[in-house]
Design an enzyme around this catalytic site. Structure first.
Site, mmCIF file in Angstrom:
data_model
loop_
_atom_site.group_PDB
_atom_site.id
_atom_site.type_symbol
_atom_site.label_atom_id
_atom_site.label_comp_id
_atom_site.label_asym_id
_atom_site.label_seq_id
_atom_site.Cartn_x
_atom_site.Cartn_y
_atom_site.Cartn_z
ATOM 1 N N ASP A 10 0.883 -1.149 0.070
ATOM 2 C CA ASP A 10 -0.025 0.017 0.024
ATOM 3 C C ASP A 10 0.932 1.360 0.082
ATOM 4 O O ASP A 10 0.890 2.088 0.831
ATOM 5 C CB ASP A 10 -0.887 -0.001 0.953
ATOM 6 C CG ASP A 10 -0.217 -0.012 2.689
ATOM 7 O OD1 ASP A 10 0.964 -0.471 2.689
ATOM 8 O OD2 ASP A 10 -0.669 0.498 3.430
ATOM 9 N N ASP A 15 7.037 1.109 1.753
ATOM 10 C CA ASP A 15 6.648 0.328 0.832
ATOM 11 C C ASP A 15 7.532 0.501 -0.424
ATOM 12 O O ASP A 15 7.849 -0.331 -1.062
ATOM 13 C CB ASP A 15 5.167 0.269 0.209
ATOM 14 C CG ASP A 15 4.231 0.023 1.256
ATOM 15 O OD1 ASP A 15 3.774 -1.185 1.563
ATOM 16 O OD2 ASP A 15 4.001 1.002 2.121
ATOM 17 N N ASN A 39 -2.314 2.876 3.518
ATOM 18 C CA ASN A 39 -1.537 4.014 3.868
ATOM 19 C C ASN A 39 -2.466 5.296 3.007
ATOM 20 O O ASN A 39 -2.341 6.439 3.570
ATOM 21 C CB ASN A 39 -0.267 4.149 3.417
ATOM 22 C CG ASN A 39 0.777 3.481 4.309
ATOM 23 O OD1 ASN A 39 0.421 3.356 5.377
ATOM 24 N ND2 ASN A 39 1.807 2.571 3.565
ATOM 25 N N THR A 126 2.682 -6.230 2.863
ATOM 26 C CA THR A 126 3.104 -5.126 3.781
ATOM 27 C C THR A 126 2.331 -3.955 4.032
ATOM 28 O O THR A 126 2.686 -2.878 4.442
ATOM 29 C CB THR A 126 4.549 -4.729 3.187
ATOM 30 O OG1 THR A 126 4.311 -3.890 2.084
ATOM 31 C CG2 THR A 126 5.665 -5.411 3.132
ATOM 32 N N PHE A 167 -0.849 -0.172 12.784
ATOM 33 C CA PHE A 167 -1.673 0.259 11.556
ATOM 34 C C PHE A 167 -2.160 -0.836 10.614
ATOM 35 O O PHE A 167 -3.574 -0.950 10.602
ATOM 36 C CB PHE A 167 -0.983 1.275 10.824
ATOM 37 C CG PHE A 167 -1.750 1.753 9.638
ATOM 38 C CD1 PHE A 167 -2.696 2.627 9.881
ATOM 39 C CD2 PHE A 167 -1.559 1.424 8.360
ATOM 40 C CE1 PHE A 167 -3.598 3.253 8.921
ATOM 41 C CE2 PHE A 167 -2.341 1.918 7.165
ATOM 42 C CZ PHE A 167 -3.367 2.790 7.448
ATOM 43 N N ASN A 168 -1.360 -1.868 10.060
ATOM 44 C CA ASN A 168 -1.625 -2.658 9.099
ATOM 45 C C ASN A 168 -2.594 -3.385 9.812
ATOM 46 O O ASN A 168 -3.572 -4.079 8.948
ATOM 47 C CB ASN A 168 -0.565 -3.525 8.427
ATOM 48 C CG ASN A 168 0.527 -2.743 7.644
ATOM 49 O OD1 ASN A 168 -0.163 -1.634 6.905
ATOM 50 N ND2 ASN A 168 1.622 -3.300 7.287
ATOM 51 N N HIS A 241 9.922 0.503 7.867
ATOM 52 C CA HIS A 241 9.025 -0.822 8.301
ATOM 53 C C HIS A 241 9.341 -1.913 7.265
ATOM 54 O O HIS A 241 9.744 -2.974 7.557
ATOM 55 C CB HIS A 241 7.786 -0.741 8.716
ATOM 56 C CG HIS A 241 7.469 0.338 9.541
ATOM 57 N ND1 HIS A 241 7.595 0.158 10.934
ATOM 58 C CD2 HIS A 241 7.024 1.608 9.390
ATOM 59 C CE1 HIS A 241 7.086 1.298 11.763
ATOM 60 N NE2 HIS A 241 6.912 2.332 10.818
ATOM 61 N N ASP A 242 8.667 -1.841 6.139
ATOM 62 C CA ASP A 242 8.211 -2.881 5.130
ATOM 63 C C ASP A 242 9.711 -3.681 4.509
ATOM 64 O O ASP A 242 9.439 -4.737 4.306
ATOM 65 C CB ASP A 242 7.491 -2.166 3.869
ATOM 66 C CG ASP A 242 6.270 -1.822 4.522
ATOM 67 O OD1 ASP A 242 5.629 -2.224 5.633
ATOM 68 O OD2 ASP A 242 5.621 -1.015 3.781
#
Length: 318
Positions: A10, A15, A39, A126, A167-168, A241-242
């Site tokens: 996203d 990402d 996102n 992700t 969040f995810n 993060h991803d």
């Protein structure tokens, strides 16, 4: 042999870097990109995936749009972190990117890719897990074509969108629950791991020193991302993060993993979307999920910087 991978994402600043890493490294065979609302809205995340591929010269990887809302409940987005476009910071221009969108929807593209590939494929979600859960519900017979699921989401501790939830997972707790209870091999990289890989000024300087248009764009992405994290969370540098998912596939020794039972809270007034990670085996549930813990951050950033160099056509390794 390279690991065959489908990225479900996203985009989203982090990402974007994961796409670069997956496309650049010879250990990864990037078969397809699918997008999901997270996102930002689905329209924006799909456009962003195409934009990233266009500026990085990534051609021949089909990109398909997936679900535009969670399995249940209302959609949420993350403008406070990723901006109105989902990739605020650089200017991508007004025109359409020259990388097309595949006419198939994400579930069809994933199904076709799994069936066409001679060996099982690793799914790397992700963003919210809506597409992956929907795939498992619609095509249970495809489970044998999936080698494993390597996801970014959740946490062994506290959340980032609510005190309890990341969040995810919070975007679609029911989808996360379906994936984590699917019986497929799942590796989870949560906030406890991803907060270790922060894009410090030293990291940004390494990318800037590559001196290419792509590296300049990456610096703009990280500058906006860092500003948002300082304002919202008080972080001195933003966590990327991803890319920890693909970095792990490239070098499995990069992150220490532990096995644990992981469940998703679906009903709590204050804890909906929390991932309950049983690190000490107190629940008696099967320790079915690999959970990332300690990260070799230096080696992680070496991989990310090298990906930007390779795709940008910059000078030798730094």
């Amino acid at each position: 042999m390279p690991v065959p991978v489908i990225l479900d994402c996203d985009p989203g600043h982090d990402d974007a870097f994961n796409i670069l890493l997956a496309a650049a490294h010879p250990a990864i065979d990037l078969l397809a990109l699918t997008t999901v609302a997270g996102n930002q809205t689905l329209e924006k995340t799909t456009l962003n995936a195409r934009r990233v591929c266009a500026v990085a010269g990534i051609r021949g990887v089909p990109i398909a749009a997936g679900r535009d809302r969670p399995l249940h409940g209302a959609r949420r987005t993350a403008e406070n972190i990723h901006g109105d476009s989902g990739l605020d910071g650089p200017g991508f221009g007004e025109g359409e990117p020259d990388v097309p969108q595949d006419p198939r929807d994400a579930l069809t593209l994933i199904r076709d890719t799994l069936l066409a590939h001679p060996e099982p494929v690793t799914l790397v979600p992700t963003g919210p897990l809506t597409n992956i859960a929907a795939l498992l519900l619609a095509h249970p017979g495809l489970a044998g074509r999936i080698r494993r699921i390597v996801m970014m989401g959740g946490s062994t501790g506290r959340g980032n969108t609510t005190p309890a939830a990341e969040f995810n997972v919070l975007c679609d707790p029911e989808a996360a629950d379906i994936v984590l209870r699917s019986g497929l091999p799942v590796t989870m990289f949560g906030l406890n791991a991803t907060h270790q890989v922060r894009a410090t000024p030293e990291v940004v300087a390494r990318i800037a020193a590559l001196g290419t248009p792509l590296s300049a764009l990456c610096v703009e992405l990280l500058t906006f991302f860092g500003s948002a994290y300082r304002e919202v969370y008080g972080f001195d540098a933003p966590p990327l993060h991803d890319p920890l998912t693909v970095a792990h596939l490239i070098d499995p020794s990069l992150v220490e993993l532990v096995r644990a039972a992981v469940t998703v809270e679906l009903h709590g007034t204050y804890t909906r979307g929390a991932t309950v990670v049983d690190l000490h085996g107190v629940t008696g549930l099967p320790a079915a999920v690999e959970v990332g813990t300690r990260v070799d951050t230096d080696r992680f950033w070496d991989l990310v910087v090298e990906a930007v160099r390779v795709l940008g056509g910059g000078p030798g390794p730094r």
